[in-house]
Design a protein around this motif. Structure first.
Motif, PDB file in Angstrom:
ATOM      1  N   ARG A 124       2.503  -4.805  -8.047  1.00 13.75           N
ATOM      2  CA  ARG A 124       2.945  -5.028  -6.658  1.00 13.75           C
ATOM      3  C   ARG A 124       2.569  -3.995  -5.633  1.00 13.75           C
ATOM      4  NH1 ARG A 124       7.149  -6.144 -10.502  1.00 13.75           N
ATOM      5  NH2 ARG A 124       8.313  -7.938 -10.312  1.00 13.75           N
ATOM      6  N   TYR A 125       1.611  -2.946  -6.084  1.00  4.64           N
ATOM      7  CA  TYR A 125       1.136  -1.826  -5.069  1.00  4.64           C
ATOM      8  C   TYR A 125      -0.042  -1.582  -5.578  1.00  4.64           C
ATOM      9  CZ  TYR A 125       2.084   1.125  -8.890  1.00  4.64           C
ATOM     10  OH  TYR A 125       1.707   1.909 -10.206  1.00  4.64           O
ATOM     11  N   PHE A 126      -0.943  -0.894  -4.445  1.00  3.66           N
ATOM     12  CA  PHE A 126      -2.080  -0.077  -4.681  1.00  3.66           C
ATOM     13  C   PHE A 126      -1.618   1.257  -3.969  1.00  3.66           C
ATOM     14  CE2 PHE A 126      -5.504  -3.968  -4.699  1.00  3.66           C
ATOM     15  CZ  PHE A 126      -4.954  -4.264  -5.798  1.00  3.66           C
ATOM     16  N   LEU A 127      -2.270   2.457  -4.683  1.00  2.00           N
ATOM     17  CA  LEU A 127      -1.878   3.779  -4.446  1.00  2.00           C
ATOM     18  C   LEU A 127      -3.292   4.147  -3.495  1.00  2.00           C
ATOM     19  CD1 LEU A 127      -0.134   6.063  -4.365  1.00  2.00           C
ATOM     20  CD2 LEU A 127      -1.140   6.755  -6.523  1.00  2.00           C
ATOM     21  N   TYR A 128      -3.067   4.869  -2.420  1.00  2.00           N
ATOM     22  CA  TYR A 128      -4.034   5.567  -1.820  1.00  2.00           C
ATOM     23  C   TYR A 128      -3.700   6.886  -1.530  1.00  2.00           C
ATOM     24  CZ  TYR A 128      -5.610   0.512  -0.938  1.00  2.00           C
ATOM     25  OH  TYR A 128      -5.944  -0.539  -1.019  1.00  2.00           O
ATOM     26  N   ALA A 160       0.827  -1.157  -0.137  1.00  2.00           N
ATOM     27  CA  ALA A 160       0.001  -0.016  -0.121  1.00  2.00           C
ATOM     28  C   ALA A 160       0.888   1.185  -0.259  1.00  2.00           C
ATOM     29  CB  ALA A 160      -0.910   0.149   1.224  1.00  2.00           C
ATOM     30  N   LEU A 161       0.587   1.974  -1.054  1.00  2.00           N
ATOM     31  CA  LEU A 161       1.646   3.347  -1.149  1.00  2.00           C
ATOM     32  C   LEU A 161       0.466   4.397  -0.891  1.00  2.00           C
ATOM     33  CD1 LEU A 161       3.312   1.330  -2.747  1.00  2.00           C
ATOM     34  CD2 LEU A 161       3.897   3.353  -4.344  1.00  2.00           C
ATOM     35  N   VAL A 162       0.856   4.985   0.284  1.00  2.00           N
ATOM     36  CA  VAL A 162       0.058   6.227   0.652  1.00  2.00           C
ATOM     37  C   VAL A 162       0.395   7.516   0.442  1.00  2.00           C
ATOM     38  CG1 VAL A 162      -1.149   7.174   2.716  1.00  2.00           C
ATOM     39  CG2 VAL A 162      -0.762   4.653   2.635  1.00  2.00           C
ATOM     40  N   SER A 163      -0.120   8.238  -0.493  1.00  2.00           N
ATOM     41  CA  SER A 163       0.320   9.532  -0.979  1.00  2.00           C
ATOM     42  C   SER A 163      -0.427  10.833  -0.128  1.00  2.00           C
ATOM     43  CB  SER A 163       0.549   9.806  -2.397  1.00  2.00           C
ATOM     44  OG  SER A 163       0.970  10.997  -2.781  1.00  2.00           O
ATOM     45  N   GLY A 164       0.144  11.889  -0.039  1.00  2.00           N
ATOM     46  CA  GLY A 164      -0.647  12.882   0.569  1.00  2.00           C
ATOM     47  C   GLY A 164       0.290  13.983   1.005  1.00  2.00           C
ATOM     48  N   PRO A 165      -0.262  15.052   1.223  1.00  2.00           N
ATOM     49  CA  PRO A 165       0.170  16.372   1.509  1.00  2.00           C
ATOM     50  C   PRO A 165       1.041  16.177   2.827  1.00  2.00           C
ATOM     51  CG  PRO A 165      -2.098  16.801   1.155  1.00  2.00           C
ATOM     52  CD  PRO A 165      -1.830  15.479   1.351  1.00  2.00           C
ATOM     53  N   ARG A 166       2.085  17.081   3.076  1.00  2.00           N
ATOM     54  CA  ARG A 166       2.648  17.241   4.320  1.00  2.00           C
ATOM     55  C   ARG A 166       1.679  17.301   5.670  1.00  2.00           C
ATOM     56  NH1 ARG A 166       7.745  19.247   6.358  1.00  2.00           N
ATOM     57  NH2 ARG A 166       9.448  19.388   4.350  1.00  2.00           N
ATOM     58  N   GLN A 167       1.693  16.858   6.804  1.00  2.00           N
ATOM     59  CA  GLN A 167       1.043  16.849   7.816  1.00  2.00           C
ATOM     60  C   GLN A 167      -0.564  16.768   7.828  1.00  2.00           C
ATOM     61  OE1 GLN A 167       1.914  20.594   9.751  1.00  2.00           O
ATOM     62  NE2 GLN A 167       4.201  20.562   8.987  1.00  2.00           N
ATOM     63  N   ASP A 184      -9.595   5.041  -5.715  1.00  2.00           N
ATOM     64  CA  ASP A 184      -8.424   3.992  -4.981  1.00  2.00           C
ATOM     65  C   ASP A 184      -9.227   2.797  -4.268  1.00  2.00           C
ATOM     66  OD1 ASP A 184      -6.798   6.150  -5.367  1.00  2.00           O
ATOM     67  OD2 ASP A 184      -6.720   6.701  -3.250  1.00  2.00           O
ATOM     68  N   LEU A 185     -10.559   2.968  -3.960  1.00  2.00           N
ATOM     69  CA  LEU A 185     -11.180   1.724  -3.534  1.00  2.00           C
ATOM     70  C   LEU A 185     -11.730   0.890  -4.594  1.00  2.00           C
ATOM     71  CD1 LEU A 185     -13.140   3.493  -0.552  1.00  2.00           C
ATOM     72  CD2 LEU A 185     -11.333   1.850  -0.156  1.00  2.00           C
ATOM     73  N   GLY A 186     -11.346   1.146  -5.870  1.00  2.00           N
ATOM     74  CA  GLY A 186     -12.013   0.331  -7.112  1.00  2.00           C
ATOM     75  C   GLY A 186     -13.451   0.393  -7.250  1.00  2.00           C
ATOM     76  N   LEU A 187     -14.154   1.522  -6.904  1.00  2.00           N
ATOM     77  CA  LEU A 187     -15.491   1.491  -6.893  1.00  2.00           C
ATOM     78  C   LEU A 187     -16.231   1.938  -8.160  1.00  2.00           C
ATOM     79  CD1 LEU A 187     -16.263   2.917  -3.379  1.00  2.00           C
ATOM     80  CD2 LEU A 187     -16.543   0.644  -4.214  1.00  2.00           C
ATOM     81  N   GLY A 188     -15.232   2.246  -9.236  1.00  2.00           N
ATOM     82  CA  GLY A 188     -15.355   2.811 -10.641  1.00  2.00           C
ATOM     83  C   GLY A 188     -14.296   3.550 -11.007  1.00  2.00           C
ATOM     84  N   LYS A 189     -14.460   4.276 -12.203  1.00  2.00           N
ATOM     85  CA  LYS A 189     -13.672   5.207 -12.642  1.00  2.00           C
ATOM     86  C   LYS A 189     -14.385   6.704 -12.634  1.00  2.00           C
ATOM     87  CE  LYS A 189     -11.426   6.327 -17.077  1.00  2.00           C
ATOM     88  NZ  LYS A 189     -11.433   5.868 -18.652  1.00  2.00           N
ATOM     89  N   PHE A 190     -13.537   7.450 -11.975  1.00  2.00           N
ATOM     90  CA  PHE A 190     -14.209   8.781 -11.784  1.00  2.00           C
ATOM     91  C   PHE A 190     -13.224   9.956 -11.988  1.00  2.00           C
ATOM     92  CE2 PHE A 190     -16.171   5.800  -8.787  1.00  2.00           C
ATOM     93  CZ  PHE A 190     -17.588   6.313  -8.889  1.00  2.00           C
ATOM     94  N   GLN A 191     -13.647  10.975 -12.541  1.00  2.00           N
ATOM     95  CA  GLN A 191     -13.037  12.213 -12.939  1.00  2.00           C
ATOM     96  C   GLN A 191     -13.726  13.432 -12.389  1.00  2.00           C
ATOM     97  OE1 GLN A 191     -12.961  10.462 -17.336  1.00  2.00           O
ATOM     98  NE2 GLN A 191     -11.279  12.427 -17.179  1.00  2.00           N
ATOM     99  N   LEU A 192     -12.822  14.463 -12.243  1.00  2.00           N
ATOM    100  CA  LEU A 192     -13.478  15.894 -12.093  1.00  2.00           C
ATOM    101  C   LEU A 192     -13.031  16.828 -12.767  1.00  2.00           C
ATOM    102  CD1 LEU A 192     -14.790  17.490  -9.716  1.00  2.00           C
ATOM    103  CD2 LEU A 192     -12.614  18.077  -8.236  1.00  2.00           C
ATOM    104  N   GLY A 193     -13.705  17.530 -13.476  1.00  2.00           N
ATOM    105  CA  GLY A 193     -13.769  18.452 -14.244  1.00  2.00           C
ATOM    106  C   GLY A 193     -14.690  19.831 -14.223  1.00  2.00           C
ATOM    107  N   TYR A 194     -14.382  20.808 -15.088  1.00  2.00           N
ATOM    108  CA  TYR A 194     -15.517  21.924 -15.137  1.00  2.00           C
ATOM    109  C   TYR A 194     -16.073  22.041 -16.382  1.00  2.00           C
ATOM    110  CZ  TYR A 194     -12.261  25.318 -16.609  1.00  2.00           C
ATOM    111  OH  TYR A 194     -11.350  26.266 -17.637  1.00  2.00           O
TER     112      TYR A 194
END
Length: 411
Positions: free
Chosen positions: A137-141, A32-39, A319-329
């Protein structure tokens, strides 16, 4: 801590990311690779699920990692027979130039004996930076700050219906999110002076330390000017040529720097959706800060607040594999615009227009919902009181929805 912060800490013993990691460790063999901002709480959360901890910034731990797989295996006691897997956390490992090869060797040799968690403050952009060496070999969260929904729910959404039922957030929690942001320490402390100091230091650390450690950028004074400009332009379109003139570097340099600041989680870009949109704008992305708390313009702050909630939901569902989602405007050459569009499995799902105060429903929202045939279109109002009704109960024409209701149904 104030008494209010102590009460929140008692209430929120776990985060939704505890549920994600527990689910991952019980079901999957991959790292499990966990990415995110500082703090944002990566280390604290991952430590809850690991028996062993190595931090690249700790010199003793770094020496062990540099010693290779054999030293780590000996330290973990993997040479001895054990009935159970052990879980190990590697913190900030991406700073190690050969981190991919190190993880590949450890995983391939000890997969059946070891669960591996890896954290990083940069985006750990797997497809570009990791390449094929760790493929399969990994899943990304992606870990995000607190949201309205996470103050209410820490369990995973139902895979059959990912939208949660509406539930009223505590007013104190909602106010704290709005005023102090969702990063754990200022959100829990709820002290304006502390929040201001924390925000300043976080930005300084990002520019002076993360940029220095993780990039080749040398012009830190000009980069700092870009950061200052971007901090004043959240919820606005980015015009790279204008920024280029203001900072006096090339357009390509501005593009690279904005991408770097996105990778380091200062903010993020949302691109226009143009499929089936006649005369759509296609090039200009919108920029949003990750921390909305310091934005002075109330309209920009409201839009950024909702943008961060939507990004957290979209990335979490992916990340949870619940579908393919995108955010746009949405925006066309006639200047009709809708703040956000969430795409589900390549089809428009719901549109969101954000208002701080209640106004008549946006004509652009009606226009684009009809054009795209999207099931849902919401005008989300920050100042409106919670209504206990499901926004997503059935498809319908554009409606006004309180932010407290709408955001409680996300992630």
């Amino acid at each position: 801590f104030t008494m209010g912060a102590k009460m929140v800490i008692m209430k929120i013993k776990h985060r939704i990311y505890d549920s994600m990691l527990k689910n991952h460790l019980s079901k999957h063999r991959q790292m499990a690779l966990v990415s995110g901002p500082r703090q944002v709480g990566k280390t604290t959360t991952c430590k809850n699920h690991s028996e062993n901890y190595f931090n690249w910034d700790n010199l003793d731990h770094r020496e062990l990692i540099l010693g290779g797989t054999k030293k780590i295996v000996h330290q973990l006691g993997l040479e001895q027979l054990s009935a159970d897997k052990t879980t190990v956390l590697f913190d900030e490992l991406h700073k190690f130039p050969r981190w991919k090869q190190f993880l590949k060797g450890l995983f391939d040799s000890y997969e059946s004996h070891l669960n591996i968690l890896v954290t990083g403050s940069s985006r750990l952009d797997t497809y570009r930076r990791i390449g094929d060496s760790l493929m399969g070999r990994y899943f990304l969260y992606h870990m995000h700050p607190f949201s309205v929904a996470e103050t209410i729910h820490q369990e995973l959404p139902d895979a059959k219906r990912i939208i949660r039922p509406p539930k009223k957030p505590k007013q104190s929690d909602f106010n704290a999110l709005w005023e102090h942001g969702g990063y754990p320490e200022p959100f829990l402390k709820r002290d304006p002076a502390f929040s201001r100091i924390w925000q300043t230091l976080r930005t300084q650390q990002l520019v002076r330390e993360d940029v220095r450690d993780l990039t080749q950028i040398q012009q830190l004074d000009q980069l700092t000017l870009l950061v200052n400009l971007l901090e004043s332009r959240s919820a606005h379109q980015i015009v790279y040529s204008n920024l280029s003139r203001e900072i006096q570097v090339s357009v390509d340099t501005i593009r690279r720097w904005v991408e770097t600041l996105s990778n380091l989680h200062l903010g993020f870009l949302i691109k226009p959706w143009f499929k089936n949109i006649s005369r759509s704008l296609r090039k200009e992305p919108k920029w949003f800060l990750r921390d909305w708390s310091g934005i002075s313009d109330v309209g920009d702050k409201a839009e950024t607040f909702v943008a961060c909630h939507l990004l957290k939901a979209v990335e979490g569902w992916n990340d949870l594999g619940l579908g393919k989602f995108q955010l746009g405007y949405l925006r066309d050459k006639s200047k009709r615009e809708v703040d956000f569009l969430v795409i589900r499995n390549d089809a428009p799902w719901f549109l969101v227009e954000v208002k701080y105060r209640q106004e008549s429903i946006s004509e652009g929202l009606k226009y684009f919902q009809k054009m795209l045939q999207a099931p849902f279109a919401f005008q989300v109002v920050l100042e409106s009181e919670f209504i206990d009704a499901d926004c997503f109960a059935k498809p319908r024409s554009a409606i006004m929805v309180p932010a407290k209701t709408f955001l409680s149904q996300l992630l």
